[in-house]
Write a protein that holds these residues in place. Structure first.
Motif, mmCIF file in Angstrom:
data_model
loop_
_atom_site.group_PDB
_atom_site.id
_atom_site.type_symbol
_atom_site.label_atom_id
_atom_site.label_comp_id
_atom_site.label_asym_id
_atom_site.label_seq_id
_atom_site.Cartn_x
_atom_site.Cartn_y
_atom_site.Cartn_z
ATOM 1 N N VAL B 20 0.863 -1.185 0.000
ATOM 2 C CA VAL B 20 0.000 0.000 0.000
ATOM 3 C C VAL B 20 0.894 1.227 0.000
ATOM 4 C CG1 VAL B 20 -1.721 1.339 1.265
ATOM 5 C CG2 VAL B 20 -1.862 -1.151 1.231
ATOM 6 N N ILE B 32 3.196 0.300 3.796
ATOM 7 C CA ILE B 32 2.808 -0.862 4.590
ATOM 8 C C ILE B 32 3.045 -2.099 3.739
ATOM 9 C CG2 ILE B 32 0.857 -2.094 5.619
ATOM 10 C CD1 ILE B 32 -0.389 0.685 6.192
ATOM 11 N N LEU B 442 -7.363 -1.040 2.098
ATOM 12 C CA LEU B 442 -6.307 -0.036 2.232
ATOM 13 C C LEU B 442 -6.743 1.071 3.181
ATOM 14 C CD1 LEU B 442 -3.838 1.676 1.369
ATOM 15 C CD2 LEU B 442 -5.102 2.290 -0.670
ATOM 16 N N VAL B 470 1.224 0.139 0.307
ATOM 17 C CA VAL B 470 1.013 -1.170 0.936
ATOM 18 C C VAL B 470 1.446 -2.242 -0.045
ATOM 19 C CG1 VAL B 470 -0.629 -2.835 1.880
ATOM 20 C CG2 VAL B 470 -0.893 -0.423 2.410
#
Lengths: 153, 488
Positions: B20, B32, B442, B470
């Motif tokens: 993400v 992430i 997300l 992510v």
């Protein structure tokens, strides 16, 4: 006719502070019937503050024009706003004001080309001269022509 | 006009990884990564901070009195917090007593910072999720969308933040990077008309925060399951308290509380923090991982900031905020869910407004006895403050001429690093469906991070323009999916 002039930029980056210089000159010239503020950047709070005015004039330095060159343009409120919270464009400020209050003042952006944006205080001569001309033109317009003749041209 | 995108989803089903990027509506850039096992289930999730500035290094060799102005440049959102923590470290170096009025004026400025920063977090950054919904398009799920959809809410948020900024400006002379606090005191007294100007703003501020409290209480009532689950995990809690255990934001001593709310260390002098807190590093993030030394790494995970402060204090010393604390606790000793950070910020704004009023009504607030000694007498200085996001530590070592030899900064977001990682792992396991990845997933990962209102510029002392990514990886470490956004 209520009018606000916002001079913004970073006076610690030399010519980027020309908006502050114009405000300082307007105060020196004792231009009446207008409020003047300085800011490092346009924050979202301006969107609320400008709703009390009929006219808002933004004065900023420009990096994409010749040093000392002055451009003036009328602004339309930006309704395709973006979500950056650190700074807004003048059009964003007017657009958010319109969204929040159902009305927005008329807006004008005066851009003054800068020559030196390095760290330091004080303007280059060419930018300071342009700032001086802008302050005098604004004085004339604010005191004698506001709302009746165009500032542009 | 800049090009703006709101993210893309690229799926490679041969692999087992999600990325993400960027995480939006936080201060700074991060990504992430979600790591899957052989069954395509979430095995781990990590919050990476990917930029580096190195303030601690380049401050070496500077004269110590420059430190407040240098380190306040770490961040444009909370410069006041860095300024005050830094100047408190310098106070220790000069060894003198800060005059009472200077102490009060600094605290007043800090109350302005709490109001403006928490208002920014609640109204500008988090309210779009709460009021427009996690599944709304990211193109509208932001402050501008909020302005367009709910202008009455937006106006209150803008005005509340402005009041905080005005307090900072009136007390310190400017909203950002004021040079008002100096080692040993402050350099500007408060005029009586300035005092009256601030006092006149406070009732409006209280109206706005009560409005916001109504919104968050309603959200908790109508989303009880989500609220109670969201980023809920046991952790330790660290923060400053007053001598009687009451909430403290400007001064005080450190308290450490265990996951059940039991106090494990109390009234710890701030200059002893290194006896309790260690910092680990991981190769995948520039942000360090502070932990409690006695519990080890990573078991010594703790949280700071509004949720931690309300969990560890006995009470709040102002009446309205204390009443709100009891409502926030809901009969529990500890609130574990990260979602309670939002509500906690509103309790703290209330405290900041009430505390500002107390300070302004003190007859000495307009005294001109505002600065003490300037000569360096100690070779070490430690300043600790409760910044909006949590405990902020500035630690300087100087030579006998006042030149900085070494700097250690532990910032609020850094303290919460382990907890944010624990939180996104929990959320990823709950919401990530690797067979059908959607934007809402997300959004929830981002929302967990946003509970902590992280300031990644502070945490890495890095430049503040970073959004988030992510990534999802398979067990072999191969990237199989990336969600990515630019900040615009």
């Amino acid at each position: 006719m209520r009018c606000l002039v916002i001079g913004y930029g970073n006076p610690s980056r030399r010519d980027d502070g020309v908006g502050w210089f114009v405000i300082e000159r307007l105060r020196d010239l004792r231009v009446w019937g207008v409020e003047c503020v300085t800011a490092h950047q346009l924050e979202i709070e301006f969107a609320d503050a400008v709703q009390r005015y009929d006219w808002v004039i933004f004065v900023d330095a420009a990096v994409d024009t010749q040093p000392g060159q002055v451009t003036v343009r009328e602004l339309a409120p930006n309704v395709g706003l973006h979500a950056v919270t650190h700074f807004q464009t003048p059009e964003d400020v007017l657009g958010m004001c319109l969204a929040m209050h159902g009305r927005a003042p008329k807006g004008i952006l005066i851009s003054i080309g800068g020559a030196d944006f390095d760290f330091g205080e004080g303007l280059t001569e060419v930018t300071q001269q342009a700032g001086e001309k802008v302050a005098l033109a604004l004085k004339n317009w604010l005191q004698y022509g506001k709302g009746q003749k165009s500032l542009i041209g | 006009m800049k090009n703006r995108s709101y993210g893309t989803i690229n799926i490679n089903k041969m692999d087992k990884t999600i990325l993400v990027n960027p995480v939006t509506r936080i201060e700074g850039h991060a990504k992430i990564t979600v790591h899957l096992d052989d069954n395509q289930e979430v095995a781990d999730a990590r919050f990476h901070v990917v930029e580096f500035r190195g303030f601690e290094k380049f401050c070496e060799g500077r004269f110590f009195v420059e430190m407040p102005q240098i380190t306040s440049r770490v961040c444009g959102i909370c410069p006041v917090s860095h300024l005050l923590a830094s100047v408190k470290a310098c106070d220790m170096i000069v060894g003198g007593q800060v005059p009472r009025t200077a102490h009060m004026l600094r605290e007043l400025m800090h109350m302005g910072q709490i109001i403006q920063s928490h208002a920014l977090s609640f109204f500008h950054l988090s309210a779009p999720d709460l009021l427009l919904g996690y599944d709304a398009s990211p193109a509208v799920r932001n402050i501008v969308g909020l302005i367009q959809e709910k202008p009455d809410v937006a106006v209150k948020g803008v005005r509340l933040r402005k009041i905080g900024q005005e307090i900072i400006k009136i007390v310190g002379g400017r909203k950002i990077h004021a040079d008002f606090p100096v080692p040993g005191g402050v350099n500007k007294a408060l005029a009586s008309n300035e005092r009256d100007q601030i006092l006149a703003m406070l009732p409006e501020a209280m109206d706005h925060v009560k409005f916001a409290l109504g919104l968050i209480e309603e959200y908790h009532r109508t989303h009880q399951e989500e609220v109670e689950y969201f980023g809920k995990f046991p952790s330790y809690y660290v923060g400053l308290v007053q001598s009687d255990g009451a909430l403290e934001l400007y001064d005080g001593k450190l308290r450490f509380v265990d996951p059940n709310g039991a106090v494990i260390h109390d009234q710890v002098p701030t200059n002893k923090y290194l006896d309790y807190i260690g910092e680990a590093v991981e190769p995948w993030s520039y942000m360090k991982f502070p932990f409690l030394l006695e519990k080890g790494y990573p078991d010594g995970m703790y949280r700071v900031g509004p949720l931690a402060r309300l969990n560890l204090c006995e009470r709040v010393s102002t009446p309205q905020a204390n009443q709100m604390l009891q409502q926030w606790r809901g009969g529990k000793r500890i609130q574990e869910s990260s979602f309670y950070y939002h509500w906690a910020r509103l309790v703290e704004i209330t405290y900041a407004i009430e505390r500002a009023q107390q300070l302004l009504e003190d007859p000495e607030i307009t005294s001109t006895d505002i600065v003490g000694s300037y000569t360096p007498v100690n070779e070490e200085g430690i300043g600790v403050i409760e910044a909006p996001r949590g405990t902020l530590i500035h630690h300087y070592w100087v030579d006998r001429n006042g030149r900085v030899k070494k700097v250690n900064l532990i910032v609020s977001t850094g303290h919460n690093n382990l907890a944010m990682n624990a939180g996104i792992k929990q959320i990823a396991r709950k919401y990530v469906n690797t067979r059908d990845l959607k934007e809402g997933m997300l959004n929830r990962l981002e929302a967990l991070i946003r509970c902590y209102d992280p300031c990644l510029s502070c945490a890495t002392h890095a430049i503040g323009k970073m959004p988030i990514v992510v990534d999802v990886y398979d067990r072999a470490g191969k990237l199989i999916k990336r969600l990515e956004r630019s900040s615009g």
